[in-house]
Structures are given as C-alpha cells and as structure tokens.
Design a protein around this motif. Structure first.
Motif, mmCIF file in Angstrom:
data_model
loop_
_atom_site.group_PDB
_atom_site.id
_atom_site.type_symbol
_atom_site.label_atom_id
_atom_site.label_comp_id
_atom_site.label_asym_id
_atom_site.label_seq_id
_atom_site.Cartn_x
_atom_site.Cartn_y
_atom_site.Cartn_z
ATOM 1 N N ARG A 71 50.249 42.077 42.076
ATOM 2 C CA ARG A 71 50.049 40.819 42.105
ATOM 3 C C ARG A 71 50.893 40.081 43.128
ATOM 4 N NH1 ARG A 71 48.345 38.145 37.421
ATOM 5 N NH2 ARG A 71 47.950 39.767 35.850
ATOM 6 N N ASP B 110 44.059 44.072 37.845
ATOM 7 C CA ASP B 110 45.100 44.796 37.128
ATOM 8 C C ASP B 110 44.661 46.066 36.693
ATOM 9 O OD1 ASP B 110 46.707 42.584 37.206
ATOM 10 O OD2 ASP B 110 46.254 41.824 35.486
ATOM 11 N N ARG C 293 46.999 39.035 46.773
ATOM 12 C CA ARG C 293 45.998 39.148 46.104
ATOM 13 C C ARG C 293 45.193 37.922 45.812
ATOM 14 N NH1 ARG C 293 46.742 42.289 40.195
ATOM 15 N NH2 ARG C 293 46.012 40.662 38.858
ATOM 16 N N GLU C 294 46.247 36.818 45.663
ATOM 17 C CA GLU C 294 45.746 35.397 45.288
ATOM 18 C C GLU C 294 44.781 34.712 46.423
ATOM 19 O OE1 GLU C 294 46.199 33.416 42.706
ATOM 20 O OE2 GLU C 294 46.911 35.266 41.444
ATOM 21 N N ASN D 287 41.134 38.649 38.080
ATOM 22 C CA ASN D 287 42.656 39.309 38.096
ATOM 23 C C ASN D 287 42.760 40.321 37.015
ATOM 24 O OD1 ASN D 287 44.904 37.773 39.196
ATOM 25 N ND2 ASN D 287 44.388 36.089 38.100
#
Length: 263
Positions: free
Chosen positions: A116, A110, A120-121, A106
């Motif tokens: 986000r 960033d 992305r997850e 993460n």
C-alpha cells in the motif's frame, strides 16, 4: 514487471493438452506456444474449446493429460509461481458486486500482496481514468453495465502488472471507443514486453492485433501461423482472416449447405 524464468523462450506453452468430461473430449491434443511480447490470437467458434484451453492454462481446470506452462513453470506442479506471473480475464469476469470499483482494485492488490502507498494509489488512479471509471468508482459494481464490468476486470489485472495476460473475449460488450482503447492498450503493453494470449471470435480484432493465430475447431487445432502461412495452408493468397477461418473450420456438410442457400 515480473521477471521471466531464465532460459525460457516461450511465455505460454500448451503441450498436447487434453480435457475430457466423461465421454466428451472438449480439448484434444492442443499444442502451441506464445513468445514473450507477442499478441497471439486463439480463434474458434462457440464451443470449440477456447475457454476450456484458457482455463487449463491459468490453472482453473486440471488437464486430463498434457502440460501447460507459464514462462516455463508448470501450472499444475507449481501453481502459485505460475499464477504470480499472469493475469486471466474470463469472458464473464467475476467482479465483486458489493464492492465499489476502487474497493475491488484494492482488494485484488491486497490478494497479490502489493504494498500500500502512493505508488499503488497513483496506478489505481491512472487505471480508473484510462477506463473512464474515475467518476463512477464510488458506485457498487453490481450497478455497472456489462462493459463497465469488463473494464474494471481488465483494470484489476493491470493493477499488478503481470507479464502474461490470458484474455477471453476482452472486447465483449464494449462500445467501439472502449474496444479501440483496449486494442491500443494491448499493443502498447506488448511493445513493453507483456505477452498476450487473446481468445476471440471477433476476427477483425484478431487480424488487427495478432501477428500469429491458432484456430481451434471441435477441440483440435486446425491451423497455426501468420496470415501468410494460413493463406498458404488454405490455398487462398489474398483471403481475409474471416475467409480463412471459415475455410479451415467449415466441414463438407456446412460448405454444401452454404452453396445450396446461395444457389
């Protein structure tokens, strides 16, 4: 993936790169180019100039002279645009020891201003699963083995899908299963258009993955080409890459020593 600059044929290009440290010349007039979607091997013994060249190409070192281009963009003149297109993995990758694997991914995302959200997850979950870190992502990276640090370093490059990868010994410290995973992954990425410049001294990896290689010895390129081209240059029609490497880099004194030892 990040788009390439229009009209640019080479994804990575070194033009007469020189790097001097006082009276020591670590890189001496190094030139080569890597096509889009190619896995290109950059081979040499320890201290030959491989890592110095890669660090110039990724912008960590400024060349004494010469030009380093990423998709046609000069890394010295326009570093932000060039670095946005590529990812670099050092032989000893910096991975923050006081973050978990998930936190580190993460953090990198960033830094590169990746939005986000669910996409992305999902990508992070796929990478943690691919590198068999999904059940360890709550651990601090400082507790990871060397191989795990190598894998989270690779994952941190792939989280943002760069179009050019500069990899310094990416299979260093990996067990055979993980090393095979990395080789298969690089082949798949190349088939999708990602360019890979792979520096290694594991010649079996280079021979299995790379269509072309460049051999560097004492800071200078001694040979560049396909296996057939290297064989022609060395005058050894059926030689392996290991045999070619030794023939093209060993000086007369080394050959004489080997002959004496084997006599």
């Amino acid at each position: 993936m990040t788009s390439s600059a229009p009209g640019v044929s080479a994804a990575v290009e070194a033009r007469q790169l020189v790097k001097r440290y006082g009276v020591v010349t670590a890189v001496d007039s190094v030139s080569f180019s890597v096509a889009r979607g190619e896995i290109f091997g950059f081979l040499g013994a320890n201290g030959a100039g491989k890592t110095t060249t890669l660090r110039i190409l990724c912008g960590l070192l400024t060349p004494t002279s010469g030009t380093a281009l990423i998709e046609g963009i000069d890394i010295v003149q326009d570093p932000l645009r060039a670095k946005a297109r590529m990812g670099y993995l050092d032989e000893e990758p910096f991975v923050h020891p006081h973050l978990t694997g998930r936190e580190f991914l993460n953090f990198v995302a960033d830094l590169y201003r990746m939005p986000r959200g669910a996409q992305r997850e999902q990508r992070m979950e796929r990478l943690l699963g691919l590198f068999e870190l999904a059940n360890r992502d709550g651990e601090l990276i400082g507790a990871y083995s060397h191989g795990m640090k190598q894998k989270i370093g690779l994952a941190s490059l792939l989280i943002r899908e760069p179009s050019v990868l500069l990899l310094d010994e990416p299979t260093n410290g990996l067990d055979p299963r993980s090393a095979r995973l990395v080789k298969d992954l690089l082949e798949e990425l190349a088939s999708r258009g990602t360019t890979v410049l792979l520096s290694t001294h594991i010649l079996e990896v280079a021979q299995a993955l790379c269509r072309r290689v460049a051999i560097i010895d004492r800071g200078r390129i001694t040979a560049t080409g396909t296996m057939d081209e290297l064989r022609a240059q060395a005058g050894s029609e059926h030689a392996s890459l290991e045999e070619l490497f030794l023939k093209l880099t060993a000086g007369p004194e080394a050959k004489e020593l080997i002959e004496r030892l084997l006599a």
